[in-house]
Scaffold this motif. Structure first.
Motif, PDB file in Angstrom:
ATOM      1  N   ASP A 324      -8.208   7.768  -4.634  1.00 37.63           N
ATOM      2  CA  ASP A 324      -9.583   7.334  -4.377  1.00 37.63           C
ATOM      3  C   ASP A 324      -9.698   5.944  -3.768  1.00 37.63           C
ATOM      4  O   ASP A 324     -10.717   5.628  -3.136  1.00 37.63           O
ATOM      5  N   ASP A 325      -8.664   5.124  -3.930  1.00 35.26           N
ATOM      6  CA  ASP A 325      -8.755   3.743  -3.433  1.00 35.26           C
ATOM      7  C   ASP A 325      -7.397   3.257  -2.932  1.00 35.26           C
ATOM      8  O   ASP A 325      -6.776   2.360  -3.527  1.00 35.26           O
ATOM      9  N   PRO A 326      -6.901   3.813  -1.814  1.00 31.06           N
ATOM     10  CA  PRO A 326      -5.604   3.372  -1.276  1.00 31.06           C
ATOM     11  C   PRO A 326      -5.552   1.884  -0.964  1.00 31.06           C
ATOM     12  O   PRO A 326      -4.479   1.275  -1.004  1.00 31.06           O
ATOM     13  N   TYR A 327      -6.729   1.285  -0.683  1.00 28.02           N
ATOM     14  CA  TYR A 327      -6.741  -0.145  -0.380  1.00 28.02           C
ATOM     15  C   TYR A 327      -6.290  -0.971  -1.582  1.00 28.02           C
ATOM     16  O   TYR A 327      -5.753  -2.069  -1.425  1.00 28.02           O
ATOM     17  N   SER A 328      -6.510  -0.452  -2.791  1.00 28.09           N
ATOM     18  CA  SER A 328      -6.057  -1.183  -3.981  1.00 28.09           C
ATOM     19  C   SER A 328      -4.539  -1.239  -4.027  1.00 28.09           C
ATOM     20  O   SER A 328      -3.961  -2.200  -4.544  1.00 28.09           O
ATOM     21  N   ILE A 329      -3.885  -0.230  -3.475  1.00 28.84           N
ATOM     22  CA  ILE A 329      -2.420  -0.230  -3.391  1.00 28.84           C
ATOM     23  C   ILE A 329      -1.985  -1.162  -2.255  1.00 28.84           C
ATOM     24  O   ILE A 329      -1.031  -1.927  -2.395  1.00 28.84           O
ATOM     25  N   GLN A 330      -2.715  -1.110  -1.132  1.00 29.89           N
ATOM     26  CA  GLN A 330      -2.397  -1.995  -0.006  1.00 29.89           C
ATOM     27  C   GLN A 330      -2.471  -3.462  -0.409  1.00 29.89           C
ATOM     28  O   GLN A 330      -1.652  -4.282   0.033  1.00 29.89           O
ATOM     29  N   ARG A 331      -3.446  -3.793  -1.249  1.00 29.06           N
ATOM     30  CA  ARG A 331      -3.625  -5.193  -1.652  1.00 29.06           C
ATOM     31  C   ARG A 331      -2.451  -5.709  -2.479  1.00 29.06           C
ATOM     32  O   ARG A 331      -2.276  -6.919  -2.623  1.00 29.06           O
ATOM     33  N   GLN A 332      -1.659  -4.799  -3.006  1.00 28.02           N
ATOM     34  CA  GLN A 332      -0.475  -5.198  -3.777  1.00 28.02           C
ATOM     35  C   GLN A 332       0.693  -5.581  -2.860  1.00 28.02           C
ATOM     36  O   GLN A 332       1.726  -6.056  -3.331  1.00 28.02           O
ATOM     37  N   GLY A 333       0.520  -5.341  -1.549  1.00 29.25           N
ATOM     38  CA  GLY A 333       1.562  -5.698  -0.598  1.00 29.25           C
ATOM     39  C   GLY A 333       2.218  -4.478   0.023  1.00 29.25           C
ATOM     40  O   GLY A 333       2.087  -3.349  -0.467  1.00 29.25           O
ATOM     41  N   TRP A 334       2.935  -4.729   1.129  1.00 24.18           N
ATOM     42  CA  TRP A 334       3.556  -3.640   1.882  1.00 24.18           C
ATOM     43  C   TRP A 334       4.570  -2.863   1.058  1.00 24.18           C
ATOM     44  O   TRP A 334       4.660  -1.639   1.156  1.00 24.18           O
ATOM     45  N   GLU A 335       5.356  -3.552   0.222  1.00 23.95           N
ATOM     46  CA  GLU A 335       6.381  -2.857  -0.553  1.00 23.95           C
ATOM     47  C   GLU A 335       5.759  -1.837  -1.501  1.00 23.95           C
ATOM     48  O   GLU A 335       6.261  -0.720  -1.650  1.00 23.95           O
ATOM     49  N   ALA A 336       4.656  -2.213  -2.143  1.00 19.18           N
ATOM     50  CA  ALA A 336       3.975  -1.291  -3.057  1.00 19.18           C
ATOM     51  C   ALA A 336       3.397  -0.109  -2.292  1.00 19.18           C
ATOM     52  O   ALA A 336       3.489   1.041  -2.727  1.00 19.18           O
ATOM     53  N   TYR A 337       2.797  -0.401  -1.125  1.00 17.86           N
ATOM     54  CA  TYR A 337       2.222   0.668  -0.302  1.00 17.86           C
ATOM     55  C   TYR A 337       3.310   1.625   0.185  1.00 17.86           C
ATOM     56  O   TYR A 337       3.172   2.841   0.085  1.00 17.86           O
ATOM     57  N   ARG A 338       4.392   1.057   0.713  1.00 22.61           N
ATOM     58  CA  ARG A 338       5.473   1.898   1.237  1.00 22.61           C
ATOM     59  C   ARG A 338       6.088   2.753   0.138  1.00 22.61           C
ATOM     60  O   ARG A 338       6.350   3.939   0.335  1.00 22.61           O
ATOM     61  N   SER A 339       6.316   2.152  -1.008  1.00 23.55           N
ATOM     62  CA  SER A 339       6.909   2.888  -2.122  1.00 23.55           C
ATOM     63  C   SER A 339       6.053   4.082  -2.523  1.00 23.55           C
ATOM     64  O   SER A 339       6.556   5.185  -2.747  1.00 23.55           O
ATOM     65  N   THR A 340       4.740   3.860  -2.584  1.00 27.12           N
ATOM     66  CA  THR A 340       3.832   4.916  -3.042  1.00 27.12           C
ATOM     67  C   THR A 340       3.628   6.001  -1.996  1.00 27.12           C
ATOM     68  O   THR A 340       3.827   7.197  -2.262  1.00 27.12           O
ATOM     69  N   TYR A 341       3.240   5.601  -0.784  1.00 25.62           N
ATOM     70  CA  TYR A 341       2.796   6.580   0.216  1.00 25.62           C
ATOM     71  C   TYR A 341       3.886   7.006   1.208  1.00 25.62           C
ATOM     72  O   TYR A 341       3.837   8.119   1.727  1.00 25.62           O
ATOM     73  N   MET A 342       4.835   6.138   1.462  1.00 25.08           N
ATOM     74  CA  MET A 342       5.880   6.460   2.430  1.00 25.08           C
ATOM     75  C   MET A 342       7.109   7.097   1.770  1.00 25.08           C
ATOM     76  O   MET A 342       7.691   8.047   2.296  1.00 25.08           O
ATOM     77  N   ASP A 343       7.509   6.531   0.614  1.00 24.93           N
ATOM     78  CA  ASP A 343       8.776   6.938   0.000  1.00 24.93           C
ATOM     79  C   ASP A 343       8.646   8.038  -1.054  1.00 24.93           C
ATOM     80  O   ASP A 343       9.592   8.789  -1.273  1.00 24.93           O
TER      81      ASP A 343
END
Length: 366
Positions: A324-343
């Protein structure tokens, strides 16, 4: 348009000593000056730039004794660029280096020398056909040169526009250049007509580690039932093989990732389907591959994955902020975003829903 790179074009008496990473420029000015510059097209990215060789450019008065003597003199221009940074990634290799290099050097009709910093033999071997098409001379590993190479002119660094990826002034010209470089057979995709007996060929780009299709067999069965000849493969680093495989296909589909860069080898009027996972990747999908595909004369279709089609639904409740709020993950930084959505995300396509996209692809080939 803002530039993502620092570049310098010099004409006259230009001398470069690779071991000391120093460029000397003869000038009529009475005041000598110097500055440092890195020849890689991601100047705002600290992670990419930290290991790029830094060169010092020095202007020296004409006939000054501080100008080193030439030990190798060339009568053609030089282009200096780095293949450090993210060049090991297939997408970045094309977007940050190959395309800007094509734009900078094509006008010389192969009468140009490439001086490569941070050289990696596997990289130059991978792109040898392209390098040979742009220059008739062997690449110089400038970092390890103790000679003083002298040139009549030099382009230092490669130009790249900010917020533009996989892009050059004429994408169709670039695609035609690749067709020639790899001796590809097909310039245009199949044109379906009533009574056509030949089936359009669909290439499904598979991935093993991340963002993989978990039900690829179901997708293949559905596509074949709709009239496609289907191939499933991972993208090889052997560009001779990969270019010919991609060029033989009329439709290419895959989940957002570096392997989709190989759309550059598709025949004109082909159809490219990008499957976009969860995580507000629409901007990346459009900028990295969608807009470039259109510029190459391809039809572009985008399929956005639903919550139920993402394996993230097996890891988180459907009301979680991951959905519901991917931006909240983005705000944690690229590593958090990549880990969640990319990896950690794979895709199980709803084949009934995906049929509509395959049907559109068939229609676009008519």
């Amino acid at each position: 348009m803002k530039r993502r790179s620092d570049t310098c074009q010099m004409i006259g008496d230009i001398r470069i000593h690779g071991n000391s990473s120093t460029i000397f420029v003869s000038t009529s000015d009475t005041i000598n000056s110097s500055w440092t510059i890195k020849p890689y097209a991601r100047k705002g990215d600290k992670g990419a730039m930290e290991n790029i060789t830094s060169f010092t450019v020095k202007t020296v008065q004409e006939q000054a004794e501080t100008m080193p003597k030439c030990t190798k003199t060339h009568n053609v221009p030089a282009v200096v660029f780095s293949i450090g940074g993210y060049s090991g990634n297939h997408f970045h290799a094309f977007s940050d280096t190959i395309m800007p290099l094509y734009a900078a050097s094509r006008k010389f009709n192969r009468e140009v020398r490439f001086l490569v910093a941070d050289k990696k033999p596997l990289w130059t071997s991978k792109f040898q056909e392209i390098l040979d098409k742009l220059s008739k001379y062997e690449v110089i590993d400038i970092d390890h040169e103790n000679e003083v190479h002298c040139f009549p002119s030099m382009i230092f660094g490669l130009e790249k526009d900010d917020k533009k990826e996989l892009n050059t002034d004429s994408m169709r010209d670039f695609r035609n250049f690749l067709t020639s470089s790899y001796s590809l057979e097909r310039s245009t995709a199949i044109k379906l007509t009533n009574g056509s007996t030949r089936k359009p060929r669909l290439l499904i780009v598979s991935r093993k580690r991340t963002r993989a299709f978990t039900n690829v067999k179901d997708v293949v069965t559905t596509a074949r039932a709709m009239g496609f000849e289907v191939m499933v493969t991972e993208m090889s680093a052997n560009l001779k093989q990969t270019s010919r495989l991609v060029n033989s296909c009329d439709v290419m589909m895959g989940v957002h990732g570096a392997g989709l860069t190989n759309i550059v080898f598709m025949p004109e009027n082909g159809v490219f389907i990008q499957v976009v996972p969860l995580g507000n990747m629409e901007w990346m999908a459009k900028t990295f591959y969608g807009e470039p595909a259109k510029g190459m004369g391809l039809s572009y279709l985008e399929y956005k994955v639903s919550k139920e089609e993402s394996t993230l639904s097996d890891q988180y409740p459907l009301n979680h902020s991951v959905f519901d709020d991917p931006y909240s993950i983005q705000r944690q930084g690229w590593e958090a975003y990549r880990s969640t959505y990319m990896d950690k995300q794979d895709v199980k396509l709803d084949v009934d829903r995906f049929k509509e996209t395959l049907a559109k692809a068939l229609e676009l080939l008519r």
